[in-house]
Write a protein that holds these residues in place. Structure first.
Motif, PDB file in Angstrom:
ATOM      1  N   MET A  37       0.830  -1.209   0.000  1.00  0.00           N
ATOM      2  CA  MET A  37       0.000   0.000   0.000  1.00  0.00           C
ATOM      3  C   MET A  37       0.863   1.258   0.000  1.00  0.00           C
ATOM      4  O   MET A  37       0.603   2.198  -0.761  1.00  0.00           O
ATOM      5  N   VAL A  38       1.886   1.286   0.832  1.00  0.00           N
ATOM      6  CA  VAL A  38       2.770   2.452   0.899  1.00  0.00           C
ATOM      7  C   VAL A  38       3.543   2.614  -0.405  1.00  0.00           C
ATOM      8  O   VAL A  38       3.665   3.721  -0.944  1.00  0.00           O
ATOM      9  N   GLY A  39       4.061   1.504  -0.936  1.00  0.00           N
ATOM     10  CA  GLY A  39       4.806   1.579  -2.184  1.00  0.00           C
ATOM     11  C   GLY A  39       3.950   2.057  -3.346  1.00  0.00           C
ATOM     12  O   GLY A  39       4.377   2.884  -4.151  1.00  0.00           O
ATOM     13  N   SER A  40       2.722   1.565  -3.419  1.00  0.00           N
ATOM     14  CA  SER A  40       1.821   1.953  -4.499  1.00  0.00           C
ATOM     15  C   SER A  40       1.461   3.429  -4.396  1.00  0.00           C
ATOM     16  O   SER A  40       1.454   4.151  -5.394  1.00  0.00           O
ATOM     17  N   ALA A  41       1.157   3.890  -3.176  1.00  0.00           N
ATOM     18  CA  ALA A  41       0.788   5.289  -2.989  1.00  0.00           C
ATOM     19  C   ALA A  41       1.950   6.213  -3.353  1.00  0.00           C
ATOM     20  O   ALA A  41       1.756   7.236  -4.028  1.00  0.00           O
ATOM     21  N   ALA A  42       3.154   5.859  -2.933  1.00  0.00           N
ATOM     22  CA  ALA A  42       4.319   6.682  -3.247  1.00  0.00           C
ATOM     23  C   ALA A  42       4.582   6.718  -4.749  1.00  0.00           C
ATOM     24  O   ALA A  42       4.916   7.764  -5.313  1.00  0.00           O
ATOM     25  N   GLN A  43       4.407   5.564  -5.416  1.00  0.00           N
ATOM     26  CA  GLN A  43       4.645   5.498  -6.862  1.00  0.00           C
ATOM     27  C   GLN A  43       3.642   6.372  -7.611  1.00  0.00           C
ATOM     28  O   GLN A  43       3.999   7.161  -8.487  1.00  0.00           O
ATOM     29  N   LEU A  44       2.376   6.234  -7.252  1.00  0.00           N
ATOM     30  CA  LEU A  44       1.329   7.003  -7.910  1.00  0.00           C
ATOM     31  C   LEU A  44       1.515   8.497  -7.704  1.00  0.00           C
ATOM     32  O   LEU A  44       1.250   9.299  -8.595  1.00  0.00           O
ATOM     33  N   ALA A  45       1.965   8.870  -6.511  1.00  0.00           N
ATOM     34  CA  ALA A  45       2.075  10.286  -6.178  1.00  0.00           C
ATOM     35  C   ALA A  45       3.271  10.957  -6.832  1.00  0.00           C
ATOM     36  O   ALA A  45       3.289  12.174  -6.984  1.00  0.00           O
ATOM     37  N   THR A  46       4.297  10.183  -7.229  1.00  0.00           N
ATOM     38  CA  THR A  46       5.532  10.797  -7.711  1.00  0.00           C
ATOM     39  C   THR A  46       5.812  10.614  -9.196  1.00  0.00           C
ATOM     40  O   THR A  46       6.366  11.525  -9.823  1.00  0.00           O
ATOM     41  N   PHE A  47       5.458   9.478  -9.782  1.00  0.00           N
ATOM     42  CA  PHE A  47       5.868   9.223 -11.166  1.00  0.00           C
ATOM     43  C   PHE A  47       5.220  10.199 -12.148  1.00  0.00           C
ATOM     44  O   PHE A  47       5.880  10.748 -13.026  1.00  0.00           O
ATOM     45  N   SER A  48       3.907  10.425 -12.003  1.00  0.00           N
ATOM     46  CA  SER A  48       3.201  11.303 -12.924  1.00  0.00           C
ATOM     47  C   SER A  48       3.770  12.711 -12.898  1.00  0.00           C
ATOM     48  O   SER A  48       4.088  13.294 -13.940  1.00  0.00           O
TER      49      SER A  48
END
Length: 353
Positions: free
Chosen positions: A227-238
């Protein structure tokens, strides 16, 4: 952090195009696998999307793309597991360090266990990637269909919940993968050695000793990790991809835009996810007593407190190097494999019509 389907970003036919190109929906992986696209609000009507694939086929292609990436990044998973188990619950400097960094650890594993040792746990890893990604994409697609992702923060929450559900269902495969990647010859062994003979033997041994519940031991560390990894990825890559494209360091359609964004995002994911990754690895690999309870940790909170108390805060960041070096190539390779297979599927459909 491991593997993530990052965003709904305008691109050309290549998954590595900049945001100034035509729109197409992309799936990609982080850590261990993809999570659903991050929808962006825009005042300009988006161009017409290409015809959608049959959903089960699209989910299968997403899973296969991460499995393909897993083949290349699995050696880093082996090294990460060993580094995270090294010096377990022992003060810094009070144990012998077999592994001192990413490159040295790869050399030690390759020299001692052979090239096959660098691919330990690969079949269990592929099983985990397939289960995780199929469940994640399927659940997010359902949320997208019923309109959950259209609400403010809906895409982020749906991605996190989808990741948690995928982590729970695929947890037995991750448990076996951790056991197999940790075990090695006594000279360079770290952590508890389960001594399984293979994947099927590992599943059988765990089931025989602990029952069905034992196959999900350690899941309380895996769910928050994903959950933490997914949230961080979504919040930063775009946002990172838009920022890099706006700086015009590369040509508009260069694959270096996505690669740079993946590296920037990888830093954020590594910093936020590594402590959860360490706890997850410890919970999965610990031995159990005759009552099927962990001999070292009672659960997530107990593991967190014990690691900080005996190894310090830096103990939560063991294996940080291979976590980062795995995330960037895994993300880019997953995007590439998924896009190529999807384009081939579209061509086959067009030929049949």
């Amino acid at each position: 952090m491991t593997g993530t389907q990052l965003m709904n970003d305008p691109t050309t036919n290549s998954p590595f195009s900049s945001p100034s190109s035509n729109s197409i929906q992309l799936h990609s992986a982080a850590m261990t696998s993809p999570v659903p696209p991050f929808s962006r609000a825009t005042s300009v009507p988006s161009p017409q999307l290409p015809p959608a694939l049959w959903p089960p086929l699209d989910f299968a292609l997403g899973a296969l793309s991460c499995c393909g990436a897993c083949v290349f990044t699995n050696p880093l998973e082996v090294v990460k597991t060993r580094l995270q188990l090294q010096g377990e619950l022992r003060a810094r400097g009070s144990y012998r360090q077999h592994y001192r960094g990413v490159l040295q650890a790869l050399w030690v594993v390759g020299r001692t266990d052979g090239l096959r040792g660098l691919q330990k746990g690969l079949s269990a890893g592929l099983m985990y990637q397939g289960l995780m990604n199929g469940v994640r994409l399927g659940f997010y697609s359902y949320c997208d269909t019923v309109g959950v992702t259209a609400a403010p923060g809906g895409s982020l929450m749906s991605g996190a919940v989808a990741g948690a559900l995928g982590a729970f269902i695929a947890s037995p495969a991750y448990l076996v993968k951790t056991h197999l990647q940790a075990q090695t010859v006594e000279a360079i062994a770290v952590g508890h050695q389960h001594n399984h003979q293979g994947v099927s033997s590992a599943f059988a041994n765990i089931y025989r000793r602990e029952g069905v519940v034992g196959l999900w031991r350690g899941v309380n560390g895996a769910v928050p990790r994903v959950m933490v990894g997914s949230a961080a990825q979504l919040a930063t890559f775009s946002s990172a991809k838009e920022w890099v494209a706006r700086l015009q360091w590369y040509s508009p359609n260069s694959w270096l835009v996505a690669l740079t964004a993946a590296c920037i995002s990888g830093v954020a994911v590594t910093i936020t996810m590594t402590p959860f990754d360490v706890i997850s690895t410890r919970l999965y690999n610990q031995p159990v007593d005759e009552r099927h309870r962990g001999r070292l940790y009672l659960g997530f909170s107990d593991c967190l407190v014990k690691v900080c108390r005996t190894e310090g805060l830096l103990g939560l960041y063991k294996g940080m190097g291979p976590v980062f070096f795995r995330l960037c190539p895994h993300t880019v390779l997953s995007m590439l494999f998924w896009d190529l297979m999807r384009q081939q599927a579209f061509q086959d459909i067009q030929k049949q019509s």
